[in-house]
Design an enzyme around this catalytic site. Structure first.
Site, PDB file in Angstrom:
ATOM      1  N   HIS A  44       2.035   1.470  -3.080  1.00  0.00           N
ATOM      2  CA  HIS A  44       1.495   2.616  -4.053  1.00  0.00           C
ATOM      3  C   HIS A  44       2.108   3.876  -4.157  1.00  0.00           C
ATOM      4  O   HIS A  44       1.270   4.835  -4.518  1.00  0.00           O
ATOM      5  CB  HIS A  44      -0.002   2.669  -3.327  1.00  0.00           C
ATOM      6  CG  HIS A  44      -1.006   1.673  -3.256  1.00  0.00           C
ATOM      7  ND1 HIS A  44      -2.256   1.401  -2.847  1.00  0.00           N
ATOM      8  CD2 HIS A  44      -0.703   0.274  -3.925  1.00  0.00           C
ATOM      9  CE1 HIS A  44      -2.744   0.192  -2.935  1.00  0.00           C
ATOM     10  NE2 HIS A  44      -1.824  -0.674  -3.510  1.00  0.00           N
ATOM     11  N   ASP A  71       0.670  -1.398   0.022  1.00  0.00           N
ATOM     12  CA  ASP A  71       0.083  -0.084  -0.028  1.00  0.00           C
ATOM     13  C   ASP A  71       0.951   1.277   0.082  1.00  0.00           C
ATOM     14  O   ASP A  71       2.155   0.942  -0.324  1.00  0.00           O
ATOM     15  CB  ASP A  71      -0.878   0.027   1.323  1.00  0.00           C
ATOM     16  CG  ASP A  71      -2.279   0.700   0.824  1.00  0.00           C
ATOM     17  OD1 ASP A  71      -2.400   1.989   0.450  1.00  0.00           O
ATOM     18  OD2 ASP A  71      -3.436   0.064   1.057  1.00  0.00           O
TER      19      ASP A  71
END
Length: 370
Positions: free
Chosen positions: A229, A207
């Site tokens: 991410h 993430d």
């Protein structure tokens, strides 16, 4: 007969050999003592009797927090050996530290092991097992976290809600989650904070490497991010605090991640994103977007329809270079009508992907076409 829980207060033992001092001196002397704890309960119960706390090879029982909240000013916390947490479905956190002028560090070979694989199911916080967040650095003011090695957190690793906090040379290694179902394993989540400095971080996860949801005067430098991410602001909007101001990401790398640089705001919400700099960011192996700034998030996902309630202004994107995958988009900007202003882009050289034809309301000084 079972042995007593170990608590070694070295300075206190030394003081016992001397004549008993006055009560106020006993209190001061005890607070200067070094205590070594080998179980979580004793550490939590006796934390304020020590100014130097050593946590050695602690196994934290299931469903419990290693609670070092409200430490005495000036306390040093040192992790030694392996700190582990037993499995139970709950929200956490697994570790909480707060206080003023606190130093959190570890010995050279120490590991904080969240045993994340016991919770990982590919769902993260979206469903499946209830997973505890790892470390709440909340109200950890005028303090420093240095040199921690954190491994396999169930979901988000370090949640920051503090003022004047320095985080240096911290490693968050959730790389096992790539093949074992790790999800929503954010490295640093920052909210309602001021003057946060993060330098030399290494984050391997699934993430955001960093996600800044609200806060001011935040500086991230020398970071190495992979698997996740990217370097993110947002989502901004829909919270109690919806201001992100004076943020710098500089001299960092993002590899094998969905995004490189990202700013996202919530559809039909209000807020402010202002004075943002991304400088000297090197990208490689980016699967979705090299640079993505969009104002269309609703219920956690982009909709393709932007709104203008959150303003994004004074944005500098400079010297962002590297490569993205062939089916990735190099730059994507989706702004609301009039909500993005005063942007500058220079030294952008992102190769290997596609040029977006779906950008909207791109402010002067910026472009989706390099």
């Amino acid at each position: 007969m079972p042995s007593a829980k170990p608590l070694f207060c070295l300075a206190t033992l030394a003081g016992a050999a001397l004549a008993a001092p006055a009560p106020s001196r006993v209190s001061d002397f005890t607070k200067r003592s070094t205590c070594t704890f080998t179980d979580a309960a004793t550490a939590s119960e006796s934390k304020t009797s020590c100014s130097d706390i050593v946590l050695k090879d602690i196994t934290v029982p299931a469903g419990e927090t290693l609670n070092l909240k409200d430490l005495n000013d000036g306390t040093t916390v040192t992790f030694e050996g392996t700190t582990t947490w037993e499995y139970e479905e709950w929200d956490g956190p697994l570790l909480r530290i707060s206080g003023k002028d606190i130093t959190v560090t570890q010995s050279s070979d120490a590991v904080l092991d969240g045993n994340g694989a016991k919770w990982w199911d590919g769902e993260g916080t979206n469903g499946g097992k209830t997973k505890p967040k790892f470390f709440y650095a909340h109200d950890l003011d005028d303090s420093k976290i240095s040199g921690l090695y954190i491994k396999n957190t169930p979901v988000q690793a370090i949640s920051v809600e503090s003022d004047n906090l320095v985080i240096e040379d911290v490693t968050i290694d959730n790389s096992d989650g790539d093949s074992e179902g790790g999800h929503n394993t954010d490295g640093f989540d920052i909210s309602e904070s001021t003057y946060i400095t993060i330098t030399g971080a290494t984050v391997k996860n699934q993430d955001d490497c960093v996600a800044i949801n609200s806060g001011e005067n935040i500086y991230f430098s020398g970071g190495t991010c992979s698997g996740g991410h990217g370097l993110s602001i947002g989502s901004v909007g829909g919270r109690d605090d919806n201001t992100v101001k004076n943020v710098t990401f500089i001299d960092s790398t993002v590899s094998d991640s969905e995004n490189g640089v990202r700013i996202k705001t919530v559809y039909d919400a209000t807020g402010t994103v202002e004075d943002i700099t991304y400088s000297n960011i090197q990208l490689s192996g980016i699967s979705d977007y090299g640079i993505v700034i969009e104002q269309d998030y609703e219920n956690g996902d982009p909709t393709g329809t932007p709104s203008n309630g959150v303003t994004i202004s004074d944005v500098t994107l400079e010297d962002i270079t590297g490569s993205v995958d062939s089916d990735a988009v190099e730059i994507y900007i989706l702004c609301g009508d009039g909500s993005c202003s005063d942007w500058t882009m220079s030294g952008i050289d992102i190769t290997g992907g596609e040029t977006s034809s779906d950008c909207e309301n791109v402010p002067s000084g910026a472009s989706c076409d390099q």
